[in-house]
Design an enzyme around this catalytic site. Structure first.
Site, PDB file in Angstrom:
ATOM      1  N   ARG A 159       0.867  -1.198   0.000  1.00  0.00           N
ATOM      2  CA  ARG A 159       0.000   0.000   0.000  1.00  0.00           C
ATOM      3  C   ARG A 159       0.894   1.235   0.000  1.00  0.00           C
ATOM      4  NH1 ARG A 159      -1.506   3.726   4.152  1.00  0.00           N
ATOM      5  NH2 ARG A 159       0.344   4.360   3.035  1.00  0.00           N
ATOM      6  N   LYS A 177      12.402   7.416   3.326  1.00  0.00           N
ATOM      7  CA  LYS A 177      12.165   7.681   4.759  1.00  0.00           C
ATOM      8  C   LYS A 177      13.488   7.758   5.521  1.00  0.00           C
ATOM      9  CE  LYS A 177       7.684   7.695   5.292  1.00  0.00           C
ATOM     10  NZ  LYS A 177       6.679   8.225   6.161  1.00  0.00           N
ATOM     11  N   ASP A 249       3.916   1.520   5.054  1.00  0.00           N
ATOM     12  CA  ASP A 249       3.080   1.252   3.873  1.00  0.00           C
ATOM     13  C   ASP A 249       2.701  -0.211   3.684  1.00  0.00           C
ATOM     14  OD1 ASP A 249       3.010   3.906   3.499  1.00  0.00           O
ATOM     15  OD2 ASP A 249       4.028   3.964   1.577  1.00  0.00           O
ATOM     16  N   ASP A 272       2.667   4.544   9.610  1.00  0.00           N
ATOM     17  CA  ASP A 272       1.367   4.951   9.044  1.00  0.00           C
ATOM     18  C   ASP A 272       0.316   5.051  10.139  1.00  0.00           C
ATOM     19  OD1 ASP A 272       2.246   4.805   6.259  1.00  0.00           O
ATOM     20  OD2 ASP A 272       2.462   2.685   6.727  1.00  0.00           O
ATOM     21  N   ASN A 421      -2.593  11.123   0.357  1.00  0.00           N
ATOM     22  CA  ASN A 421      -1.478  11.258  -0.585  1.00  0.00           C
ATOM     23  C   ASN A 421      -1.703  10.319  -1.760  1.00  0.00           C
ATOM     24  OD1 ASN A 421       0.185  13.036   0.913  1.00  0.00           O
ATOM     25  ND2 ASN A 421       0.815  11.338   2.212  1.00  0.00           N
TER      26      ASN A 421
HETATM   27  P1  NAI Z   1      -6.646   2.317   3.873  1.00  0.00           P
HETATM   28  O1  NAI Z   1      -6.800   1.680   2.560  1.00  0.00           O
HETATM   29  O2  NAI Z   1      -6.338   1.470   5.069  1.00  0.00           O
HETATM   30  O3  NAI Z   1      -7.993   3.123   4.209  1.00  0.00           O
HETATM   31  C1  NAI Z   1      -8.722   3.864   3.281  1.00  0.00           C
HETATM   32  C2  NAI Z   1     -10.091   4.125   3.869  1.00  0.00           C
HETATM   33  O4  NAI Z   1     -10.803   4.987   2.992  1.00  0.00           O
HETATM   34  C3  NAI Z   1     -10.936   2.875   4.043  1.00  0.00           C
HETATM   35  O5  NAI Z   1     -11.647   2.933   5.250  1.00  0.00           O
HETATM   36  C4  NAI Z   1     -11.928   2.964   2.877  1.00  0.00           C
HETATM   37  O6  NAI Z   1     -13.181   2.345   3.160  1.00  0.00           O
HETATM   38  C5  NAI Z   1     -12.085   4.460   2.767  1.00  0.00           C
HETATM   39  N1  NAI Z   1     -12.576   4.815   1.441  1.00  0.00           N
HETATM   40  C6  NAI Z   1     -12.046   4.495   0.246  1.00  0.00           C
HETATM   41  N2  NAI Z   1     -12.853   4.931  -0.747  1.00  0.00           N
HETATM   42  C7  NAI Z   1     -13.886   5.540  -0.153  1.00  0.00           C
HETATM   43  C8  NAI Z   1     -15.062   6.183  -0.640  1.00  0.00           C
HETATM   44  N3  NAI Z   1     -15.284   6.293  -1.959  1.00  0.00           N
HETATM   45  N4  NAI Z   1     -15.909   6.722   0.252  1.00  0.00           N
HETATM   46  C9  NAI Z   1     -15.683   6.602   1.562  1.00  0.00           C
HETATM   47  N5  NAI Z   1     -14.595   6.008   2.095  1.00  0.00           N
HETATM   48  C10 NAI Z   1     -13.715   5.473   1.239  1.00  0.00           C
HETATM   49  O7  NAI Z   1      -5.551   3.446   3.703  1.00  0.00           O
HETATM   50  P2  NAI Z   1      -4.771   4.245   4.840  1.00  0.00           P
HETATM   51  O8  NAI Z   1      -3.505   3.557   5.151  1.00  0.00           O
HETATM   52  O9  NAI Z   1      -5.677   4.522   5.977  1.00  0.00           O
HETATM   53  O10 NAI Z   1      -4.382   5.585   4.038  1.00  0.00           O
HETATM   54  C11 NAI Z   1      -5.393   6.426   3.530  1.00  0.00           C
HETATM   55  C12 NAI Z   1      -4.765   7.658   2.888  1.00  0.00           C
HETATM   56  O11 NAI Z   1      -4.086   8.380   3.878  1.00  0.00           O
HETATM   57  C13 NAI Z   1      -3.734   7.389   1.790  1.00  0.00           C
HETATM   58  O12 NAI Z   1      -3.929   8.315   0.751  1.00  0.00           O
HETATM   59  C14 NAI Z   1      -2.424   7.653   2.424  1.00  0.00           C
HETATM   60  O13 NAI Z   1      -1.476   8.128   1.498  1.00  0.00           O
HETATM   61  C15 NAI Z   1      -2.814   8.733   3.399  1.00  0.00           C
HETATM   62  N6  NAI Z   1      -1.895   8.830   4.506  1.00  0.00           N
HETATM   63  C16 NAI Z   1      -1.411  10.074   4.777  1.00  0.00           C
HETATM   64  C17 NAI Z   1      -0.511  10.237   5.797  1.00  0.00           C
HETATM   65  C18 NAI Z   1      -0.012  11.598   6.116  1.00  0.00           C
HETATM   66  O14 NAI Z   1       0.889  11.729   6.899  1.00  0.00           O
HETATM   67  N7  NAI Z   1      -0.550  12.628   5.558  1.00  0.00           N
HETATM   68  C19 NAI Z   1      -0.007   9.084   6.557  1.00  0.00           C
HETATM   69  C20 NAI Z   1      -0.652   7.829   6.252  1.00  0.00           C
HETATM   70  C21 NAI Z   1      -1.552   7.721   5.243  1.00  0.00           C
END
Ligand code: NAI
Length: 577
Positions: A159, A177, A249, A272, A421
């Site tokens: 991921r 990182k 990730d 994460d 992101n």
């Molecule tokens: P994940 O795949 O575990 O979770 C994604 C979530 O979004 C799931 O609950 C899913 O059901 C939901 N989702 C997806 N499509 C959707 C829709 N159309 N409507 C409603 N909900 C929807 O991914 P994770 O690890 O939680 O990461 C999510 C995002 O956060 C990524 O883009 C990642 O790059 C970003 N991120 C940003 C960080 C930062 O420091 N700014 C750190 C970690 C992650």
């Protein structure tokens, strides 16, 4: 080893290589900055142009070469090559031009680097631990290129940022990182180790690509995957027992179980989950102070209920409980919406972790519209007094104008963090958020954005990035050791991460100047990292996770400063053979 010795080793260094072996060693190479005396001693005369340059002069040329590259991928390749040629110069360029370099060496451009990994591959860096070699993991680990390792960053490539499964190309993430560990935390580059666990890929494009460098196989999963991870962790415990192991990730389905299984066994954390949680908590705490409210007055909505959201929610819940709320009361302040809509107790598709944030069905049943069988983000925003909206969904433009205007109608300083992101996955653009709220929104994003002009003010946008946390946590953990190779903090606890978050929040520039960003500017980040490292090491000592070494704060502070590596050339002395 006494501190004076560590400092001395930073200014002079014994070197046994000569000639091309020295020039080809990125950790030692100074290129045109080798002095006349060094050229003489190390048989470099004739191998270099006759002019001796300073590091500053080299920086000018490197930056010029960087600037001439036609696109982001080429700029990323250039920096990776510089890293593989001359590490001091690489880090010096990164430090001098940090605003410009960080997005290229790390997010968002590193996403491209991972996608194109097999096409831009030049030189080995880090370790590839491939599933077919699962019976020899300790032997692979013992091949680590440098004798001492303080930090491992590992991924299985499933991921990567918001771009999904990149297989072995995910190695770009640990490499990036760890560059930030050095740049910001001052962790010695020779004491870092990037690792990719190559367990196959389900990315059809990669599997079809004739140049793909990973194991050409679909991902293993289930008990085979768990056994492989376990074999890896046991090998780390055996071969590198004092090393920080940072998970990066992994897919949501693996990230939390791995963390839960191993967090009490070694010095480990999941960036994460815990890094994101800590930086988001810091930005929220800063935002709340700027808004002049308190944590217990907030209604917090998460869009996305995956690994990252769960981590942030957990720290927020902890912070609410620390303010005197019961566990039940704390939960009632947190709302989560995922693909299936609002998490509520009537849903049968929730994981045990998600169930913790399910609102009682009785509280929300009336919100269901006849034409829908889910309660969407828009309904939640219309029904409750949302003060904080956090996007961790990967769904671009999902924070719409009507939603944001509705929030801003009810709240003087809405706190809105589109954190997904890379850039093209962001839930909203800061310029829109500030326009729709007449500049009142307190915004932090996942990817970098340019400052926004609104109402005659220029508002810088903070990138709510784990980079504020993990390098400083690493520095704090390393400084908790009396000497570089001795035992320090035994674990990385949530208490240490929350201490980091609270310290970062205290350093919010916006607390002093309303036009300043929510989080420190990048130029300040190395300085703030020292303060965070101090808070982390102090918490480790106070909670008994690390030996209590320091009778006063000055000794801890001086150990932190002494632990920091800076990009400067030491003078080389020959090893007498
Ligand atoms: P994940 O795949 O575990 O979770 C994604 C979530 O979004 C799931 O609950 C899913 O059901 C939901 N989702 C997806 N499509 C959707 C829709 N159309 N409507 C409603 N909900 C929807 O991914 P994770 O690890 O939680 O990461 C999510 C995002 O956060 C990524 O883009 C990642 O790059 C970003 N991120 C940003 C960080 C930062 O420091 N700014 C750190 C970690 C992650």
């Amino acid at each position: 080893m006494p501190l004076t010795e560590i400092v001395r080793r930073n200014t002079t260094r014994s070197v046994r290589f000569r000639g091309m072996d020295l020039l080809n060693n990125p950790a030692l190479n100074k290129g045109t900055a080798f002095t006349e005396a060094e050229r003489e001693t190390f048989r470099l005369h004739g191998l270099l142009p006759p002019i001796v340059e300073s590091l500053d002069e080299q920086c000018v040329r490197a930056y010029e070469a960087f600037s001439l590259k036609p696109n982001d991928l080429e700029r990323h390749i250039y920096l990776r090559q510089l890293q593989d040629t001359n590490e001091v110069l690489f880090y010096r360029v990164l430090l001098d031009y940090i605003d410009e370099m960080l997005p290229v060496v790390y997010t968002p451009v590193v996403a491209l680097g991972c996608q194109e990994f097999s096409h831009i591959y030049r030189r080995p860096r880090g370790l590839f631990i491939s599933y077919p070699l699962r019976d020899s993991i300790p032997a692979l680990l013992r091949n680590h290129p440098n004798p001492e390792v303080d930090v491992i960053v590992v991924t299985d490539g499933e991921r990567i940022l918001g771009i999904g499964d990149q297989g072995v190309g995910g190695l770009g993430i640990p490499i990036g990182k760890l560059a930030l560990y050095t740049l910001i935390g001052g962790i010695h580059p020779a004491r870092t180790l990037p690792i990719v666990l190559d367990v196959g890929t389900n990315n059809e494009d990669r599997l079809r690509d004739p140049e793909y460098l990973g194991w050409r196989h679909s991902r293993i999963n289930g008990p085979d995957y768990d056994e492989f991870i376990n074999a890896f962790v046991m090998a780390v415990k055996g071969v590198l027992p004092r090393t920080i192991l940072q998970w990066e990730d992994f897919a949501g389905t693996h990230a939390r179980p791995i963390l839960n299984r191993y967090r009490d066994q070694l010095l480990t954390f999941n960036d994460d989950i815990q890094g994101t949680a800590a930086v988001a908590l810091a930005a929220i705490l800063a935002g709340i102070r700027i808004a002049g409210t308190s944590l217990r007055e907030q209604q917090i909505v998460f869009f996305g209920a995956g690994a990252a959201s769960m981590g942030v929610a957990e720290y927020l819940r902890g912070a609410l409980i620390a303010e005197g709320l019961s566990a039940e009361e704390a939960r009632s302040h947190i709302w989560m919406v995922n693909r299936g809509g609002l998490l509520h107790s009537g849903r049968t598709d929730l994981t045990p972790e998600q169930q913790l944030y399910a609102q009682p069905w009785s509280r929300v049943a009336g919100w269901l519209r006849p034409e829908n069988d889910t309660i969407g983000l828009s309904e939640v925003i219309h029904k409750i007094h949302v003060t904080i909206l956090i996007g961790l969904s990967t769904v671009a433009n999902s924070f719409t104008e009507p939603m944001v205007r509705e929030m801003a109608r009810k709240v003087e300083r809405p706190i809105i963090f589109p954190l997904s992101n890379p850039t093209d996955h962001t839930e909203a653009h800061p310029a829109d958020l500030l326009r729709w709220t007449e500049g009142r929104a307190l915004v932090a994003t996942g990817s970098p954005f340019a400052p926004v002009s609104v109402g005659g003010r220029t508002i810088p946008v903070s990138q709510c990035n784990n980079v504020y946390i993990f390098p400083a946590v690493g520095l704090g953990v390393i400084a908790s050791r009396p000497f570089p190779d001795s035992v320090g903090a035994a674990r990385i606890t949530d208490g240490m991460m929350i201490a980091a978050a609270r310290k970062l929040a205290e350093h919010s520039p916006a607390l002093k100047d309303p036009s300043a960003p929510l989080l420190p500017v990048l130029k300040e980040i190395r300085r703030v990292a020292i303060e965070i490292a101090f808070a982390v090491a102090s918490e480790a000592q106070q909670s008994g996770v690390a030996p209590s070494l320091d009778s006063n704060s000055a000794s801890l502070r001086s150990r932190i400063l002494a632990s920091q590596w800076s990009p400067a050339y030491p003078t080389y002395l020959p090893v007498s053979i």
